[in-house]
Design a protein around this motif. Sequence first.
Motif, PDB file in Angstrom:
ATOM      1  N   PHE A  70      44.626 -13.780  18.432  1.00 53.11           N
ATOM      2  CA  PHE A  70      44.099 -14.544  17.494  1.00 53.11           C
ATOM      3  C   PHE A  70      42.839 -15.660  18.043  1.00 53.11           C
ATOM      4  N   THR A  71      41.917 -15.685  17.282  1.00 52.87           N
ATOM      5  CA  THR A  71      41.068 -16.593  17.758  1.00 52.87           C
ATOM      6  C   THR A  71      41.444 -18.025  17.074  1.00 52.87           C
ATOM      7  N   PRO A  72      40.651 -19.190  17.666  1.00 57.44           N
ATOM      8  CA  PRO A  72      40.811 -20.575  17.116  1.00 57.44           C
ATOM      9  C   PRO A  72      41.090 -20.422  15.695  1.00 57.44           C
ATOM     10  N   LYS A  73      40.233 -19.840  14.983  1.00 57.35           N
ATOM     11  CA  LYS A  73      39.988 -19.808  13.656  1.00 57.35           C
ATOM     12  C   LYS A  73      41.359 -19.011  13.201  1.00 57.35           C
ATOM     13  N   GLY A  74      41.639 -17.868  13.688  1.00 50.99           N
ATOM     14  CA  GLY A  74      42.791 -17.140  13.389  1.00 50.99           C
ATOM     15  C   GLY A  74      44.198 -17.736  13.495  1.00 50.99           C
ATOM     16  N   LEU A  75      44.392 -18.485  14.517  1.00 56.37           N
ATOM     17  CA  LEU A  75      45.349 -19.519  14.738  1.00 56.37           C
ATOM     18  C   LEU A  75      45.644 -20.610  13.748  1.00 56.37           C
ATOM     19  N   GLU A  76      44.568 -20.881  13.057  1.00 55.14           N
ATOM     20  CA  GLU A  76      44.770 -22.023  12.090  1.00 55.14           C
ATOM     21  C   GLU A  76      45.399 -21.390  10.904  1.00 55.14           C
ATOM     22  N   LEU A  77      44.966 -20.151  10.677  1.00 57.19           N
ATOM     23  CA  LEU A  77      45.595 -19.268   9.558  1.00 57.19           C
ATOM     24  C   LEU A  77      47.141 -18.916   9.928  1.00 57.19           C
ATOM     25  N   VAL A  78      47.353 -18.666  11.085  1.00 59.35           N
ATOM     26  CA  VAL A  78      48.698 -18.326  11.398  1.00 59.35           C
ATOM     27  C   VAL A  78      49.448 -19.462  11.221  1.00 59.35           C
ATOM     28  N   ASP A  79      49.055 -20.776  11.551  1.00 58.80           N
ATOM     29  CA  ASP A  79      49.678 -21.941  11.149  1.00 58.80           C
ATOM     30  C   ASP A  79      49.962 -22.197   9.682  1.00 58.80           C
ATOM     31  N   LEU A  80      48.784 -21.958   8.989  1.00 53.61           N
ATOM     32  CA  LEU A  80      48.918 -21.815   7.235  1.00 53.61           C
ATOM     33  C   LEU A  80      49.745 -20.780   6.845  1.00 53.61           C
ATOM     34  N   ALA A  81      49.892 -19.816   7.662  1.00 58.08           N
ATOM     35  CA  ALA A  81      51.105 -18.594   7.023  1.00 58.08           C
ATOM     36  C   ALA A  81      52.496 -19.266   6.884  1.00 58.08           C
ATOM     37  N   GLY A  82      52.630 -20.355   7.689  1.00 58.40           N
ATOM     38  CA  GLY A  82      54.018 -20.995   7.662  1.00 58.40           C
ATOM     39  C   GLY A  82      54.374 -21.688   6.486  1.00 58.40           C
ATOM     40  N   ARG A  83      53.378 -21.920   5.761  1.00 58.50           N
ATOM     41  CA  ARG A  83      53.550 -22.904   4.476  1.00 58.50           C
ATOM     42  C   ARG A  83      52.695 -22.352   2.909  1.00 58.50           C
ATOM     43  N   ALA A  84      51.879 -21.225   3.314  1.00 54.32           N
ATOM     44  CA  ALA A  84      51.040 -21.148   2.291  1.00 54.32           C
ATOM     45  C   ALA A  84      51.674 -19.654   1.499  1.00 54.32           C
ATOM     46  N   CYS A  85      51.644 -19.550   0.316  1.00 50.10           N
ATOM     47  CA  CYS A  85      51.882 -18.260  -0.505  1.00 50.10           C
ATOM     48  C   CYS A  85      50.769 -17.290  -0.375  1.00 50.10           C
ATOM     49  N   ILE A  86      50.790 -16.293  -0.975  1.00 50.22           N
ATOM     50  CA  ILE A  86      49.860 -15.238  -0.924  1.00 50.22           C
ATOM     51  C   ILE A  86      48.665 -15.774  -1.366  1.00 50.22           C
ATOM     52  N   GLY A  87      48.606 -16.431  -2.802  1.00 55.75           N
ATOM     53  CA  GLY A  87      47.300 -16.552  -3.482  1.00 55.75           C
ATOM     54  C   GLY A  87      46.605 -17.576  -2.592  1.00 55.75           C
ATOM     55  N   GLU A  88      47.112 -18.559  -2.070  1.00 54.32           N
ATOM     56  CA  GLU A  88      46.423 -19.467  -1.304  1.00 54.32           C
ATOM     57  C   GLU A  88      45.857 -18.894   0.124  1.00 54.32           C
ATOM     58  N   MET A  89      46.437 -18.051   0.703  1.00 55.74           N
ATOM     59  CA  MET A  89      46.312 -17.152   1.905  1.00 55.74           C
ATOM     60  C   MET A  89      44.827 -16.220   1.521  1.00 55.74           C
ATOM     61  N   ILE A  90      44.844 -15.551   0.246  1.00 57.22           N
ATOM     62  CA  ILE A  90      43.765 -14.732  -0.039  1.00 57.22           C
ATOM     63  C   ILE A  90      42.660 -15.997  -0.073  1.00 57.22           C
ATOM     64  N   GLU A  91      42.798 -16.784  -0.681  1.00 52.06           N
ATOM     65  CA  GLU A  91      41.434 -17.949  -0.890  1.00 52.06           C
ATOM     66  C   GLU A  91      40.997 -18.450   0.568  1.00 52.06           C
ATOM     67  N   ALA A  92      42.048 -18.630   1.541  1.00 49.99           N
ATOM     68  CA  ALA A  92      42.051 -18.934   2.764  1.00 49.99           C
ATOM     69  C   ALA A  92      41.107 -18.089   3.747  1.00 49.99           C
TER      70      ALA A  92
END
Length: 370
Positions: free
Chosen positions: A249-271
Amino acid sequence: MAISRKAAALAAAFALVLPAPASASPPPKAPGTPVRTEPLAESLRLAGAGTSLAIRYRSTGHDGRPTVVSGTLALPAGRPPAGGWPVVSFGHGFGGIADACAPSHTGPSPWERAVQETLLAAGYAVAVTDYEGLGTPGDSPGIDGRSEAYDLVDIVRAARHVAPVSRNWASVGYSMGGHAALFAGALAASYAPSLRHMGTIAMAPITQWGVQTADPAFRDPAKPVNHTIPYNGRTMPLTTPGFRAADWFTPKGLELVDLAGRACIGEMIEAVAGLTNGDVLKDPAAATDAFGRALADDEIPVARYPRPVYVVHGTEDVIPIALSRMTAGQLRAAGTDVTFVPVEGADHITLLPAIATRVREWTDRLFRRR
């Protein structure tokens, strides 16, 4: 955790209808042993339920070790039939891996609710596992077929300790839960021979990982990134030795990987809106190959399943219907009694409301009730 006086009264009243204890109690840490049971919050109950419970129970984790899983159990109104209510263990679709995403916290999605309430009204107890790591301490393994199957089976065993339900049960699931239901159909007889598995209904199941990871949409740096990819980066280090998100993962991708630990699917779709594979992954093709290798062990078993299987898929689903057609064909060739049902015009969301009545009819056939 303390419960209210009203909740305590409900629990005490419900205890009056519990089945008599088995003559030989299982070991206290055996899979399917209840850990905690309490009335489910009114806002989360299925319409028409006579009793609804939040339940924690012991199961087997993705690593083969004992774990505790949460879920819900809804019983029909009225008196149970002789032998107890027949049980549908329902595998829910993927909604995220954080505890806040667990159906025992959120309730079912509206489309899953349509099927669950139809089955409940038809006289089936409906058990819904949260899956390992959702709603309980510990991390979620995400896609892990055996863990999913164990969770579906063990909530039925747990239900038999706390409610008047039958040993006869069916695995019914949607999307990721369709994957879980199929895995349960393959493993039920060997994992829980004391139960009687009647069959499987898999609605828009996620299968054919090898075919999916070959899709150019996942490999082209310029294509939009799929919202499930950050979850892979979060769960695969848990289930796949040597997998490191930082390698892919890129740095941006790693931010999203971190978000995946606390975000449900709707929030991830927006992210991930507006982001490409190249924005999130260093080398999308190589990363997708790595994901495919990690998921290879989670392809549903292609074998002769002991009980009948229905595979149902909408023709307008973003997950290609060809994948389910392929899966059904493989199972049929292996000797499984499988029925493949294409649903014209239905997509991944509209499928369930469109077939709720038919799911009840198929479930009745599995149980030979009508």
